[in-house]
Design a protein around this motif. Structure first.
Motif, short mmCIF file in Angstrom:
data_model
loop_
_atom_site.label_atom_id
_atom_site.label_comp_id
_atom_site.label_asym_id
_atom_site.label_seq_id
_atom_site.Cartn_x
_atom_site.Cartn_y
_atom_site.Cartn_z
N LYS A 1 1.03 -1.12 -0.04
CA LYS A 1 0.48 -0.17 0.20
C LYS A 1 0.63 1.33 -0.06
O LYS A 1 0.70 1.95 -0.53
CB LYS A 1 -0.95 -0.51 1.01
N ARG A 2 1.84 1.16 0.67
CA ARG A 2 2.91 2.19 1.17
C ARG A 2 3.44 2.63 -0.24
O ARG A 2 2.78 3.72 -0.82
CB ARG A 2 3.89 1.95 2.12
N ASP B 1 1.09 4.12 -3.13
CA ASP B 1 0.50 5.03 -2.54
C ASP B 1 1.70 6.15 -3.07
O ASP B 1 1.06 7.64 -3.58
CB ASP B 1 0.52 5.41 -0.64
N VAL C 1 1.68 6.81 -7.18
CA VAL C 1 0.38 7.27 -7.04
C VAL C 1 0.39 9.18 -6.76
O VAL C 1 0.05 10.09 -7.30
CB VAL C 1 -0.85 6.92 -7.11
N ASN C 2 0.75 9.27 -5.40
CA ASN C 2 1.35 10.55 -5.09
C ASN C 2 3.04 11.28 -5.13
O ASN C 2 3.11 10.72 -3.18
CB ASN C 2 0.21 10.85 -4.11
#
Length: 95
Positions: A65-66, A69, A72-73
């Motif tokens: 997830k990190r 993330d 994406v950002n």
């Protein structure tokens, strides 16, 4: 895996102890294969396993997830990174 009817044009030769050969012959017979077929199928299975283990990376859910993330950002580059990029541009000639 390679199709059974694929053209065979490569050869591998090996020497092994007599006991190992007998063991392979026994295993091939149990599986209803020729010694050559048994060796090829066994070697390919182990090759696939080795490739999978060395080409694949598994992440824990939290780490995955990190990672996504950040992709994406992404965070803005800090001063140290900007300085390093500037220095790189001065030292490295790109083609």
């Amino acid at each position: 895996m390679t199709p059974a009817n694929a053209t065979k044009s490569e050869r591998v030769n090996l020497r092994l102890p007599k006991a190992a050969k007998r063991r392979i012959e026994q295993a091939a017979a149990f599986e209803g294969k020729t010694v050559s077929g048994f060796i090829v199928s066994s070697a390919l299975a182990n090759a696939e396993k080795a490739i999978q283990e060395n080409e694949t990376m598994a992440l824990a859910r939290r780490d995955a997830k990190r990672f996504f993330d950040i992709i994406v950002n992404p965070t803005a580059p800090n001063d140290n990174l900007l300085t390093a990029l500037d220095e790189h541009g001065k030292r490295v000639a790109s083609r």
